[in-house]
Design a protein around this motif. Structure first.
Motif, PDB file in Angstrom:
ATOM      1  N   ILE A   1       0.834  -1.206   0.000  1.00 56.31           N
ATOM      2  CA  ILE A   1       0.000   0.000   0.000  1.00 56.31           C
ATOM      3  C   ILE A   1       0.865   1.252   0.000  1.00 56.31           C
ATOM      4  O   ILE A   1       0.619   2.200  -0.744  1.00 56.31           O
ATOM      5  CB  ILE A   1      -0.948  -0.008   1.212  1.00 56.31           C
ATOM      6  CG1 ILE A   1      -1.959  -1.149   1.073  1.00 56.31           C
ATOM      7  CG2 ILE A   1      -1.673   1.323   1.348  1.00 56.31           C
ATOM      8  CD1 ILE A   1      -2.826  -1.348   2.301  1.00 56.31           C
ATOM      9  N   SER A   2       1.902   1.259   0.839  1.00 58.98           N
ATOM     10  CA  SER A   2       2.782   2.434   0.886  1.00 58.98           C
ATOM     11  C   SER A   2       4.178   2.104   1.387  1.00 58.98           C
ATOM     12  O   SER A   2       4.994   3.010   1.553  1.00 58.98           O
ATOM     13  CB  SER A   2       2.166   3.519   1.790  1.00 58.98           C
ATOM     14  OG  SER A   2       1.957   3.014   3.102  1.00 58.98           O
ATOM     15  N   GLY A   3       4.468   0.831   1.624  1.00 61.85           N
ATOM     16  CA  GLY A   3       5.730   0.428   2.224  1.00 61.85           C
ATOM     17  C   GLY A   3       6.794   0.016   1.215  1.00 61.85           C
ATOM     18  O   GLY A   3       6.809   0.482   0.071  1.00 61.85           O
ATOM     19  N   PRO A   4       7.701  -0.871   1.600  1.00 59.10           N
ATOM     20  CA  PRO A   4       8.800  -1.273   0.720  1.00 59.10           C
ATOM     21  C   PRO A   4       8.362  -1.858  -0.611  1.00 59.10           C
ATOM     22  O   PRO A   4       8.996  -1.615  -1.642  1.00 59.10           O
ATOM     23  CB  PRO A   4       9.547  -2.313   1.561  1.00 59.10           C
ATOM     24  CG  PRO A   4       9.277  -1.899   2.972  1.00 59.10           C
ATOM     25  CD  PRO A   4       7.867  -1.402   2.971  1.00 59.10           C
ATOM     26  N   GLY A   5       7.276  -2.644  -0.624  1.00 60.11           N
ATOM     27  CA  GLY A   5       6.774  -3.167  -1.891  1.00 60.11           C
ATOM     28  C   GLY A   5       6.330  -2.055  -2.821  1.00 60.11           C
ATOM     29  O   GLY A   5       6.573  -2.090  -4.034  1.00 60.11           O
ATOM     30  N   PHE A   6       5.678  -1.051  -2.260  1.00 60.38           N
ATOM     31  CA  PHE A   6       5.233   0.124  -3.006  1.00 60.38           C
ATOM     32  C   PHE A   6       6.433   0.884  -3.576  1.00 60.38           C
ATOM     33  O   PHE A   6       6.466   1.247  -4.759  1.00 60.38           O
ATOM     34  CB  PHE A   6       4.425   1.006  -2.057  1.00 60.38           C
ATOM     35  CG  PHE A   6       4.002   2.337  -2.601  1.00 60.38           C
ATOM     36  CD1 PHE A   6       2.931   2.456  -3.463  1.00 60.38           C
ATOM     37  CD2 PHE A   6       4.666   3.493  -2.223  1.00 60.38           C
ATOM     38  CE1 PHE A   6       2.523   3.695  -3.953  1.00 60.38           C
ATOM     39  CE2 PHE A   6       4.276   4.742  -2.691  1.00 60.38           C
ATOM     40  CZ  PHE A   6       3.205   4.835  -3.564  1.00 60.38           C
ATOM     41  N   VAL A   7       7.446   1.119  -2.746  1.00 57.38           N
ATOM     42  CA  VAL A   7       8.640   1.846  -3.191  1.00 57.38           C
ATOM     43  C   VAL A   7       9.354   1.080  -4.294  1.00 57.38           C
ATOM     44  O   VAL A   7       9.782   1.653  -5.307  1.00 57.38           O
ATOM     45  CB  VAL A   7       9.590   2.098  -2.002  1.00 57.38           C
ATOM     46  CG1 VAL A   7      10.914   2.688  -2.479  1.00 57.38           C
ATOM     47  CG2 VAL A   7       8.935   3.026  -0.993  1.00 57.38           C
ATOM     48  N   THR A   8       9.475  -0.228  -4.132  1.00 57.61           N
ATOM     49  CA  THR A   8      10.174  -1.044  -5.126  1.00 57.61           C
ATOM     50  C   THR A   8       9.434  -1.057  -6.459  1.00 57.61           C
ATOM     51  O   THR A   8      10.043  -0.944  -7.524  1.00 57.61           O
ATOM     52  CB  THR A   8      10.342  -2.479  -4.604  1.00 57.61           C
ATOM     53  OG1 THR A   8      10.990  -2.446  -3.330  1.00 57.61           O
ATOM     54  CG2 THR A   8      11.169  -3.317  -5.575  1.00 57.61           C
ATOM     55  N   MET A   9       8.122  -1.181  -6.401  1.00 54.68           N
ATOM     56  CA  MET A   9       7.323  -1.196  -7.627  1.00 54.68           C
ATOM     57  C   MET A   9       7.525   0.084  -8.429  1.00 54.68           C
ATOM     58  O   MET A   9       7.745   0.049  -9.647  1.00 54.68           O
ATOM     59  CB  MET A   9       5.842  -1.380  -7.284  1.00 54.68           C
ATOM     60  CG  MET A   9       4.910  -1.296  -8.488  1.00 54.68           C
ATOM     61  SD  MET A   9       3.202  -1.729  -8.072  1.00 54.68           S
ATOM     62  CE  MET A   9       2.785  -0.450  -6.877  1.00 54.68           C
ATOM     63  N   PHE A  10       7.497   1.217  -7.742  1.00 56.75           N
ATOM     64  CA  PHE A  10       7.619   2.475  -8.470  1.00 56.75           C
ATOM     65  C   PHE A  10       9.067   2.832  -8.794  1.00 56.75           C
ATOM     66  O   PHE A  10       9.317   3.621  -9.703  1.00 56.75           O
ATOM     67  CB  PHE A  10       6.903   3.591  -7.703  1.00 56.75           C
ATOM     68  CG  PHE A  10       5.413   3.502  -7.843  1.00 56.75           C
ATOM     69  CD1 PHE A  10       4.791   3.906  -9.009  1.00 56.75           C
ATOM     70  CD2 PHE A  10       4.648   2.954  -6.830  1.00 56.75           C
ATOM     71  CE1 PHE A  10       3.417   3.786  -9.161  1.00 56.75           C
ATOM     72  CE2 PHE A  10       3.274   2.827  -6.971  1.00 56.75           C
ATOM     73  CZ  PHE A  10       2.661   3.254  -8.143  1.00 56.75           C
ATOM     74  N   TYR A  11      10.003   2.215  -8.088  1.00 57.30           N
ATOM     75  CA  TYR A  11      11.406   2.360  -8.498  1.00 57.30           C
ATOM     76  C   TYR A  11      11.632   1.691  -9.853  1.00 57.30           C
ATOM     77  O   TYR A  11      12.281   2.265 -10.739  1.00 57.30           O
ATOM     78  CB  TYR A  11      12.335   1.760  -7.451  1.00 57.30           C
ATOM     79  CG  TYR A  11      13.767   1.648  -7.925  1.00 57.30           C
ATOM     80  CD1 TYR A  11      14.607   2.766  -7.940  1.00 57.30           C
ATOM     81  CD2 TYR A  11      14.285   0.434  -8.377  1.00 57.30           C
ATOM     82  CE1 TYR A  11      15.915   2.672  -8.388  1.00 57.30           C
ATOM     83  CE2 TYR A  11      15.597   0.335  -8.823  1.00 57.30           C
ATOM     84  CZ  TYR A  11      16.405   1.460  -8.826  1.00 57.30           C
ATOM     85  OH  TYR A  11      17.703   1.356  -9.282  1.00 57.30           O
ATOM     86  N   THR A  12      11.111   0.485 -10.019  1.00 59.59           N
ATOM     87  CA  THR A  12      11.278  -0.196 -11.304  1.00 59.59           C
ATOM     88  C   THR A  12      10.561   0.558 -12.419  1.00 59.59           C
ATOM     89  O   THR A  12      11.021   0.582 -13.561  1.00 59.59           O
ATOM     90  CB  THR A  12      10.762  -1.640 -11.233  1.00 59.59           C
ATOM     91  OG1 THR A  12       9.371  -1.641 -10.874  1.00 59.59           O
ATOM     92  CG2 THR A  12      11.544  -2.450 -10.219  1.00 59.59           C
ATOM     93  N   LEU A  13       9.453   1.186 -12.091  1.00 60.56           N
ATOM     94  CA  LEU A  13       8.746   1.998 -13.074  1.00 60.56           C
ATOM     95  C   LEU A  13       9.559   3.243 -13.421  1.00 60.56           C
ATOM     96  O   LEU A  13       9.733   3.581 -14.594  1.00 60.56           O
ATOM     97  CB  LEU A  13       7.379   2.403 -12.522  1.00 60.56           C
ATOM     98  CG  LEU A  13       6.502   3.251 -13.436  1.00 60.56           C
ATOM     99  CD1 LEU A  13       6.039   2.439 -14.624  1.00 60.56           C
ATOM    100  CD2 LEU A  13       5.304   3.788 -12.667  1.00 60.56           C
ATOM    101  N   TYR A  14      10.071   3.906 -12.400  1.00 62.93           N
ATOM    102  CA  TYR A  14      10.820   5.151 -12.600  1.00 62.93           C
ATOM    103  C   TYR A  14      12.084   4.918 -13.416  1.00 62.93           C
ATOM    104  O   TYR A  14      12.464   5.750 -14.252  1.00 62.93           O
ATOM    105  CB  TYR A  14      11.182   5.730 -11.229  1.00 62.93           C
ATOM    106  CG  TYR A  14      11.869   7.072 -11.270  1.00 62.93           C
ATOM    107  CD1 TYR A  14      11.136   8.246 -11.420  1.00 62.93           C
ATOM    108  CD2 TYR A  14      13.252   7.168 -11.134  1.00 62.93           C
ATOM    109  CE1 TYR A  14      11.768   9.484 -11.444  1.00 62.93           C
ATOM    110  CE2 TYR A  14      13.887   8.396 -11.161  1.00 62.93           C
ATOM    111  CZ  TYR A  14      13.142   9.552 -11.323  1.00 62.93           C
ATOM    112  OH  TYR A  14      13.769  10.766 -11.355  1.00 62.93           O
ATOM    113  N   THR A  15      12.738   3.795 -13.191  1.00 63.68           N
ATOM    114  CA  THR A  15      13.985   3.492 -13.899  1.00 63.68           C
ATOM    115  C   THR A  15      13.755   2.649 -15.146  1.00 63.68           C
ATOM    116  O   THR A  15      14.709   2.224 -15.787  1.00 63.68           O
ATOM    117  CB  THR A  15      14.957   2.759 -12.959  1.00 63.68           C
ATOM    118  OG1 THR A  15      14.306   1.616 -12.397  1.00 63.68           O
ATOM    119  CG2 THR A  15      15.407   3.671 -11.830  1.00 63.68           C
TER     120      THR A  15
END
Length: 431
Positions: free
Chosen positions: A284-298
């Motif tokens: 929802i907003s934790g490490p899984g969330f950060v990782t998902m959008f990191y792969t999107l951003y990069t």
């Protein structure tokens, strides 16, 4: 007994059920689809909440390079080509694991300069009946008693930094005045950890600096960490994602370094409302969330999360996994730090899987081989240790709080904490 089945009712029920599921999927995919205005510290930023993409990232075309490698034929604005990469098993020996052992200090530049503000943000958000009125109203630095020494350790090593402490009252007020569109989301969260995660991304976006969980103990100054890159993320211990979800890495959000207005933070904030429809707290907003959008951003897609960079600087201590097409040292880049600088000690979770042959995969095999040879002792380059209390999992164990309302003289004489740091802390908590 004879039971009569009305087939018309069953058909109608199925149609209604399918329509409901379809509506739910559409709501998930297109929530916040219209342009919404978010007031961010005096400016209006336009965001398109339904799009899971960063509009600044160029489209990527895959072409084969060597054995299994993938390379972007394009270049970034500064002319640097995208990095070639290949499956990790092809280029990184199994016993090397997931990152180099640290034998040099954190990569830095002139420590007199800063690319990330030397500002620390910490927070504890809980209800009045659980933590008392001071914690809710933000009067003083109110933390569970287990976190007293870790909090003080920051002040011992950062005499010239600015310190902000956020509780429920000043945190909610900050969201209300700067990200009003997210206030209903903030209030709707059923777990305080979710509110804390929204708050850490938003205060970093506005102020910049460093966010740290309260169970992190500081062993030396972070000054050199803030002098080269504009945003730094630290992976969880690799055994966490490997043993629990079969993924090669997961980026943590318990320690984040980032300049203000960084587009990655904006990408996270823009998608918080949508992600609240997910199930697991980590997503929802934790490490899984950060990782998902990191792969999107990069612009990392599919099996590329299992890839590694083909060309590496021999002095680079960053983990081996492929970091995408965004250069780490650019204004909008993200640097991934070696875990050995920040997350010691590491809980030895999942090690039993190394003796259970039926659970073995190439990824698990790499992890088990790495566990036998990995050097995890603290050394002179370690900045922090993390106790991994997971307070959101066992909140009842963190009900008893203390208020760190020391006088300035007490800090200066006992803990040698600077007047500037302590005044900044008090000012921020009483606003």
């Amino acid at each position: 007994m004879c039971v009569t089945i009305d087939m018309r009712k069953i058909v109608v029920f199925n149609i209604v059920f399918i329509a409901f599921i379809t509506f739910g999927m559409c709501l998930y995919l297109f929530v916040d689809s219209k342009q919404i205005k978010i007031k961010v510290a005096g400016e209006e930023a336009m965001t398109n909440g339904q799009r899971l993409k960063c509009t600044d990232i160029p489209k990527r075309v895959k072409v084969g390079v060597g054995t299994g490698a993938v390379m972007d034929p394009g270049t970034w604005a500064n002319g640097s080509p995208a990095r070639p990469h290949a499956p990790m098993d092809q280029i990184v020996p199994m016993e090397a694991g997931f990152e180099p052992d640290v034998s040099t200090d954190f990569p830095s530049a002139d420590v007199r300069a800063t690319t990330i503000p030397r500002t620390m943000h910490q927070m504890w958000i809980c209800e009045e009946e659980a933590c008392g009125a001071d914690a809710v109203k933000g009067k003083g630095i109110v933390v569970p008693k287990q976190f007293k020494q870790p909090v003080i350790s920051f002040f011992k090593h950062h005499k010239d930094w600015t310190y902000y402490f956020w509780g429920h009252a000043n945190g909610r007020s900050f969201i209300k005045h700067n990200f009003s569109i997210l206030l209903p989301v903030f209030d709707s969260y059923v777990e305080n950890v979710l509110r804390s995660e929204m708050l850490r991304y938003t205060v970093l976006y506005v102020f910049g600096g460093v966010y740290s969980d309260l169970d992190i103990t500081f062993l030396r100054p972070l000054d050199r960490v803030t002098a080269r890159y504009t945003c730094i993320l630290v992976p969880e211990p690799f055994e966490h994602p490997v043993f629990t979800s079969g993924q090669p890495y997961r980026l943590n959000n318990n320690l984040i370094f980032c300049r203000s207005r960084h587009p990655f933070l904006k990408l996270l904030i823009d998608n918080l409302a949508r992600a609240r429809l997910l199930v697991h707290t980590l997503d929802i907003s934790g490490p899984g969330f950060v990782t998902m959008f990191y792969t999107l951003y990069t612009n990392i897609s599919g099996d590329e999360i299992f890839h590694a960079d083909i060309k590496r600087d021999t002095n680079d201590t960053s983990p081996y996994f492929y970091k995408g097409i965004q250069p780490e040292n650019e204004e909008d880049g993200i640097y991934i730090a070696n875990t050995q600088y920040f997350v010691l000690p590491v809980p030895n979770i999942g090690a039993a899987r190394c003796v259970q042959e039926r659970f073995r995969s190439r990824l698990v095999e790499r992890m088990c081989t790495y566990l036998r040879t990995r050097r995890r002792a603290r050394n002179q380059y370690t900045f922090t240790t993390h106790d991994w209390t997971n307070s959101y999992v066992r909140p009842d164990q963190f009900r008893e709080t203390i208020t760190l309302n020391f006088t300035i003289e007490t800090f200066l004489s006992v803990d040698r904490i600077s007047k500037r740091s302590f005044q900044s802390a008090l000012q921020s908590t009483l606003n």
